[in-house]
Design a protein around this motif. Structure first.
Motif, PDB file in Angstrom:
ATOM      1  N   ASP A 115       0.845  -1.143   0.123  1.00 46.62           N
ATOM      2  CA  ASP A 115      -0.010   0.141  -0.014  1.00 46.62           C
ATOM      3  C   ASP A 115       0.880   1.286   0.146  1.00 46.62           C
ATOM      4  OD1 ASP A 115      -2.326  -1.538   0.108  1.00 46.62           O
ATOM      5  OD2 ASP A 115      -2.735  -1.158   2.054  1.00 46.62           O
ATOM      6  N   PHE A 116       1.974   1.105   0.811  1.00 46.84           N
ATOM      7  CA  PHE A 116       2.830   2.434   0.790  1.00 46.84           C
ATOM      8  C   PHE A 116       3.595   2.932  -0.332  1.00 46.84           C
ATOM      9  CE2 PHE A 116       6.939   4.224   1.734  1.00 46.84           C
ATOM     10  CZ  PHE A 116       6.815   5.453   2.309  1.00 46.84           C
ATOM     11  N   ILE A 117       4.082   1.541  -1.206  1.00 44.63           N
ATOM     12  CA  ILE A 117       4.912   1.814  -2.460  1.00 44.63           C
ATOM     13  C   ILE A 117       3.790   1.914  -3.542  1.00 44.63           C
ATOM     14  CG2 ILE A 117       6.252   0.596  -3.873  1.00 44.63           C
ATOM     15  CD1 ILE A 117       7.622  -0.847  -1.414  1.00 44.63           C
ATOM     16  N   TRP A 118       2.989   1.289  -3.807  1.00 41.90           N
ATOM     17  CA  TRP A 118       2.039   1.242  -4.893  1.00 41.90           C
ATOM     18  C   TRP A 118       1.148   2.526  -4.820  1.00 41.90           C
ATOM     19  CZ3 TRP A 118       2.455  -0.099  -9.770  1.00 41.90           C
ATOM     20  CH2 TRP A 118       1.384  -0.122 -10.453  1.00 41.90           C
ATOM     21  N   TYR A 119       0.323   2.559  -3.842  1.00 39.12           N
ATOM     22  CA  TYR A 119      -0.721   3.598  -3.740  1.00 39.12           C
ATOM     23  C   TYR A 119      -0.183   4.910  -3.334  1.00 39.12           C
ATOM     24  CZ  TYR A 119      -4.090  -0.226  -4.345  1.00 39.12           C
ATOM     25  OH  TYR A 119      -4.699  -1.451  -4.874  1.00 39.12           O
ATOM     26  N   GLY A 120       1.180   4.872  -2.612  1.00 37.16           N
ATOM     27  CA  GLY A 120       1.552   6.059  -2.258  1.00 37.16           C
ATOM     28  C   GLY A 120       2.587   6.891  -3.504  1.00 37.16           C
TER      29      GLY A 120
END
Length: 248
Positions: free
Chosen positions: A218-223
């Motif tokens: 979530d942190f890498i892809w959506y952020g």
């Protein structure tokens, strides 16, 4: 002799006129009893006002206003009266049929309500109130297409070769989901969220590891976080660790 007959003819009219005059004069004469000790009855004005406020003593006849509703009711009443006269041959019905005619409007209302209730029970209300919708055509989402139809490991290697480490993390996460679904740890569905999959896991160590990689994903892809090779290799260790646990 003619004169005598004429006088005899006038005598009854003269007597009648005299009696009428005496009666008229007698009826016009008012006699007061001045010696009587009785006092005339007086009305209580307060009681009269109280009676005026009560509906039981209100004898004013209500006249309906002349509008379309009253004219419509009058027209229906006249039509009904003509129908009854035609049906029974008389203008006024008495006895048994009079009772039936009085109950007929209520019976009709009950019948209509019963019919509406029966129709409501037989027909699905949602079909009556809402237009029947055509079910949407099933289309593969991108994630679903990748999980079901493509070689995810090859996609990971291609992304690493192109230095697209952020995309490699996304493929790695889908690779973990596919493994969990294949071994029936989760029931993968395209409309589910990552939190739903965490709740489905019953193995606590596996659930903890999956929670960690979910936060990374979530942190890498959506952020929209830019990932270099060093940070990717650190995240890769977490993905390899949970993959090894799943395949045991």
């Amino acid at each position: 002799m003619k004169i005598l007959h004429f006088l005899l003819f006038l005598i009854p009219f003269a007597l009648s006129a005299g009696i009428q005059d005496s009666t008229t004069s007698a009826s016009r004469e008012i006699v007061y009893d001045l010696d009587s000790q009785k006092t005339p009855q007086r009305f209580d004005d307060q009681k009269i006002q109280e009676f005026r406020q009560q509906d039981d003593f209100n004898y004013t006849e209500y006249e309906e206003p002349d509008n379309w509703w009253t004219r419509l009711k009058t027209w229906f009443n006249q039509l009904w009266h003509k129908f009854i006269t035609w049906l029974f041959g008389v203008e006024e019905i008495t006895g048994f049929w009079a009772i039936i005619l009085k109950l007929l409007p209520y019976l009709l209302v009950i019948g209509v309500l019963f019919l509406l209730g029966w129709l409501f029970m037989k027909v699905n209300p949602s079909d009556m109130l809402l237009e029947k919708q055509i079910p949407p055509q099933a289309e593969f989402t991108e994630d679903e297409d990748i999980i079901q139809n493509q070689d995810i490991q090859e996609l990971i290697n291609l992304a690493i070769k192109n230095n697209n480490y952020r995309l490699a993390i996304r493929y790695y996460y889908l690779f973990v989901l596919k493994k969990l679904s294949d071994l029936e740890f989760i029931n993968w569905e395209s409309q589910k969220t990552n939190t739903d999959y965490i709740k489905e896991l019953t193995d606590d160590p596996l659930k903890n590891q999956f929670t960690v990689i979910t936060k990374l994903y979530d942190f890498i892809w959506y952020g929209s976080f830019e990932v270099n090779e060093k940070s990717y290799r650190q995240a890769e260790k977490e993905f390899q660790s949970i993959t090894n646990r799943i395949q045991r």
